[in-house]
Design a protein around this motif. Structure first.
Motif, PDB file in Angstrom:
ATOM      1  N   LEU A  26       0.821  -1.202   0.000  1.00 12.60           N
ATOM      2  CA  LEU A  26       0.000   0.000   0.000  1.00 12.60           C
ATOM      3  C   LEU A  26       0.857   1.254   0.000  1.00 12.60           C
ATOM      4  O   LEU A  26       0.482   2.260  -0.604  1.00 12.60           O
ATOM      5  CB  LEU A  26      -0.948  -0.001   1.201  1.00 12.60           C
ATOM      6  N   ASP A  27       2.008   1.212   0.663  1.00 14.99           N
ATOM      7  CA  ASP A  27       2.912   2.355   0.634  1.00 14.99           C
ATOM      8  C   ASP A  27       3.386   2.631  -0.787  1.00 14.99           C
ATOM      9  O   ASP A  27       3.425   3.782  -1.231  1.00 14.99           O
ATOM     10  CB  ASP A  27       4.115   2.116   1.549  1.00 14.99           C
ATOM     11  N   LEU A  28       3.745   1.583  -1.512  1.00 15.36           N
ATOM     12  CA  LEU A  28       4.161   1.767  -2.905  1.00 15.36           C
ATOM     13  C   LEU A  28       3.018   2.314  -3.744  1.00 15.36           C
ATOM     14  O   LEU A  28       3.212   3.186  -4.589  1.00 15.36           O
ATOM     15  CB  LEU A  28       4.655   0.443  -3.490  1.00 15.36           C
ATOM     16  N   PHE A  29       1.809   1.816  -3.510  1.00 11.93           N
ATOM     17  CA  PHE A  29       0.637   2.286  -4.247  1.00 11.93           C
ATOM     18  C   PHE A  29       0.358   3.746  -3.922  1.00 11.93           C
ATOM     19  O   PHE A  29       0.065   4.549  -4.812  1.00 11.93           O
ATOM     20  CB  PHE A  29      -0.568   1.417  -3.893  1.00 11.93           C
ATOM     21  N   GLY A  34       0.424   9.487  -5.302  1.00  9.98           N
ATOM     22  CA  GLY A  34       0.892  10.829  -4.974  1.00  9.98           C
ATOM     23  C   GLY A  34       1.682  11.446  -6.114  1.00  9.98           C
ATOM     24  O   GLY A  34       1.496  12.618  -6.450  1.00  9.98           O
ATOM     25  N   SER A  35       2.557  10.657  -6.712  1.00  5.08           N
ATOM     26  CA  SER A  35       3.347  11.152  -7.845  1.00  5.08           C
ATOM     27  C   SER A  35       2.445  11.476  -9.028  1.00  5.08           C
ATOM     28  O   SER A  35       2.624  12.495  -9.708  1.00  5.08           O
ATOM     29  CB  SER A  35       4.384  10.119  -8.264  1.00  5.08           C
ATOM     30  N   LEU A  36       1.467  10.612  -9.262  1.00  5.91           N
ATOM     31  CA  LEU A  36       0.530  10.850 -10.359  1.00  5.91           C
ATOM     32  C   LEU A  36      -0.280  12.118 -10.124  1.00  5.91           C
ATOM     33  O   LEU A  36      -0.490  12.915 -11.048  1.00  5.91           O
ATOM     34  CB  LEU A  36      -0.397   9.642 -10.516  1.00  5.91           C
ATOM     35  N   LEU A  37      -0.705  12.349  -8.899  1.00  8.19           N
ATOM     36  CA  LEU A  37      -1.453  13.558  -8.561  1.00  8.19           C
ATOM     37  C   LEU A  37      -0.612  14.806  -8.794  1.00  8.19           C
ATOM     38  O   LEU A  37      -1.100  15.799  -9.351  1.00  8.19           O
ATOM     39  CB  LEU A  37      -1.924  13.496  -7.114  1.00  8.19           C
ATOM     40  N   ILE A  38       0.656  14.770  -8.409  1.00  5.69           N
ATOM     41  CA  ILE A  38       1.547  15.917  -8.618  1.00  5.69           C
ATOM     42  C   ILE A  38       1.733  16.183 -10.107  1.00  5.69           C
ATOM     43  O   ILE A  38       1.666  17.340 -10.560  1.00  5.69           O
ATOM     44  CB  ILE A  38       2.902  15.687  -7.927  1.00  5.69           C
ATOM     45  N   LEU A  39       1.943  15.140 -10.903  1.00  7.59           N
ATOM     46  CA  LEU A  39       2.139  15.322 -12.344  1.00  7.59           C
ATOM     47  C   LEU A  39       0.893  15.870 -13.021  1.00  7.59           C
ATOM     48  O   LEU A  39       0.973  16.784 -13.854  1.00  7.59           O
ATOM     49  CB  LEU A  39       2.550  13.999 -12.988  1.00  7.59           C
TER      50      LEU A  39
END
Length: 65
Positions: A26-29, A34-39
């Motif tokens: 879940l941490d990896l997910f 989070g990275s996708l949201l920032i991009l």
């Protein structure tokens, strides 16, 4: 240690291992989301800035004419 306590202890260890494994997954997910949201938010902000700059360009062009 009685047989029942041994079984309970082994089940506890097994379930604890599963929980730790799922936490790591879940941490990896969460990191991926989070990275996708920032991009996506950065892309949207750039698109909005471009639209605002185009509008201001047309606005000031009409003022100068």
């Amino acid at each position: 240690m009685t047989r029942e306590r041994q079984v309970i202890f082994l089940v506890y260890l097994f379930l604890g291992g599963i929980v730790e494994y799922l936490k790591k997954r879940l941490d990896l997910f969460d990191q991926f989301l989070g990275s996708l949201l920032i991009l996506i938010s950065t892309w949207y902000q750039v698109q909005l800035d471009v639209m605002i700059n185009e509008w201001f360009g047309e606005f000031y062009d009409t003022l100068q004419k």
